[in-house]
Design an enzyme around this catalytic site. Sequence first.
Site, PDB file in Angstrom:
ATOM      1  N   ARG A  20      58.916  61.860 -47.598  1.00 14.42           N
ATOM      2  CA  ARG A  20      59.009  61.827 -46.250  1.00 14.42           C
ATOM      3  C   ARG A  20      57.983  62.845 -45.499  1.00 14.42           C
ATOM      4  O   ARG A  20      57.967  62.349 -43.678  1.00 14.42           O
ATOM      5  CB  ARG A  20      60.472  61.427 -46.221  1.00 14.42           C
ATOM      6  CG  ARG A  20      60.954  60.698 -46.588  1.00 14.42           C
ATOM      7  CD  ARG A  20      62.827  60.061 -46.565  1.00 14.42           C
ATOM      8  NE  ARG A  20      63.169  58.705 -46.730  1.00 14.42           N
ATOM      9  CZ  ARG A  20      65.005  58.681 -46.878  1.00 14.42           C
ATOM     10  NH1 ARG A  20      65.516  58.989 -46.562  1.00 14.42           N
ATOM     11  NH2 ARG A  20      64.684  57.122 -47.252  1.00 14.42           N
TER      12      ARG A  20
ATOM     13  N   LYS B  51      73.330  41.992 -58.798  1.00 11.62           N
ATOM     14  CA  LYS B  51      74.218  41.065 -58.644  1.00 11.62           C
ATOM     15  C   LYS B  51      73.175  39.897 -57.702  1.00 11.62           C
ATOM     16  O   LYS B  51      72.799  40.407 -56.778  1.00 11.62           O
ATOM     17  CB  LYS B  51      75.260  41.331 -58.018  1.00 11.62           C
ATOM     18  CG  LYS B  51      76.214  42.361 -58.413  1.00 11.62           C
ATOM     19  CD  LYS B  51      77.444  43.060 -58.182  1.00 11.62           C
ATOM     20  CE  LYS B  51      78.417  42.870 -59.426  1.00 11.62           C
ATOM     21  NZ  LYS B  51      79.464  43.887 -58.967  1.00 11.62           N
TER      22      LYS B  51
ATOM     23  N   GLY C 172      66.109  50.343 -53.736  1.00 15.33           N
ATOM     24  CA  GLY C 172      65.817  51.845 -54.692  1.00 15.33           C
ATOM     25  C   GLY C 172      64.915  51.587 -56.027  1.00 15.33           C
ATOM     26  O   GLY C 172      64.385  52.917 -56.575  1.00 15.33           O
TER      27      GLY C 172
ATOM     28  N   GLY D 100      67.378  50.034 -46.864  1.00 16.96           N
ATOM     29  CA  GLY D 100      67.853  48.838 -46.415  1.00 16.96           C
ATOM     30  C   GLY D 100      67.033  48.397 -45.195  1.00 16.96           C
ATOM     31  O   GLY D 100      67.258  46.518 -45.251  1.00 16.96           O
TER      32      GLY D 100
END
Length: 394
Positions: free
Chosen positions: A36, A195, A352, A375
């Site tokens: 990062r 899911k 991820g 996200g």
Amino acid sequence: MGWKTLDDMDLAGKRVLTRVDINVPVEDGRVTDATRIERIVPTVRDILEGGGTPVLIAHFGRPKGKVVLDLSLRVTLPALEEALGRPVTLIETLEAAERDTEEARAADILLLENIRFHPGEEANDPDFAERLAALGDVYCNDAFSASHRAHASTEGIAHHLPSCAGRLMQAELEALEAALSHPARPLMAVVGGAKVSTKLDLLSNLVERVDMLVIGGGMANTFLAAQGIDVGRSLCEHDMAETAREIAAKAARSGCEMLLPRDVVVAREFKEGAPHEIVRVEDCPQDAMILDAGPDSVAHIQQALDRAHTLIWNGPLGAFEIAPFDTATNAAAAHAAGLSRSGKLVSVAGGGDTVAALNKADASEQFTYISTAGGAFLEWMEGKTLPGVAALRA
Ligand code: ADP
Ligand code: MG
């Protein structure tokens, strides 16, 4: 596109408040992965070259509005200085920044202490945002990965200063716009993972925008079960059956071709190297679990990739962490990588586990863009407006 970049700003002699994401992993007081930090280098370099002074603003961990000494950004200084090749001066408090000391004025690059030490940051308190803005002349947001949150340093501050996107933000926005806002068609999405319930918004948005939608991984079992197929002991959300049928109906209405697995790899244990067999989806034994897509399904996906001009990928096609149930993910990734390398496909991936799976498949280098924004990437793909990006457009 609607946002400015560093090229549009007058930086000479200006203090450039630069929001970065340097929330890096640390062990025993040392940064263990500087990825990062390395990614902010182009932005800092270009500000310096334009004659500006970068004042870096960042968060680190979750101090929840209090000073937590263990969460000081001081720990990032050696890695920052190494990556940037210049000294970086830490300013410990806002008061110190406001006093504008001799040391600060002489510094090349300033770093404000963990912005989440202040309760006004996450609350996006207008007074705090104004106080922050007063520390500089220009605002540059280079933290796409934090821009799905409306915080003072990602959103509020932009209302007080001439604002622009940093280089990393710019690359991310350009890649995501190319993939979703004005893609070369056919546009294909691969959505996999565990899911349906965690990716409902994603599926609902994509199904209306893409030409082909591959459903893979555990969530495919839910779609298969919703069609009355017995998936044995597979991971499956039976209470999502109605939702799965609604998504399939929506796909049919909007002319989106949905690709579900045709054959699957089944095993009795969720374990590396567990004995396994390939069966048609209708033939999943009652005591077995579906852990990967089969070769026929993979060929089907590869043919779709050959037709596509743009690919969006989130979620692995199987339990990729345990061999051999990474086979379908690896094969599809290699195929997409090859098409991208030869310029036939614009490929954008994020998530991820997806980033981990594509790294494991050795495909990341050849993808057009791999988003590490987590996200924020997902929210963009869900069609949501990101407050930090919207503030730059204003
Ligand atoms: P991402 O983090 O990229 O958004 P997800 O978290 O949604 O992806 O999904 C990744 C997880 O899905 C992995 O841990 C993988 O093992 C699991 N998974 C994929 N296919 C299956 C399957 N058939 N059965 C059980 N788990 C699966
Ligand atoms: Mg995940």
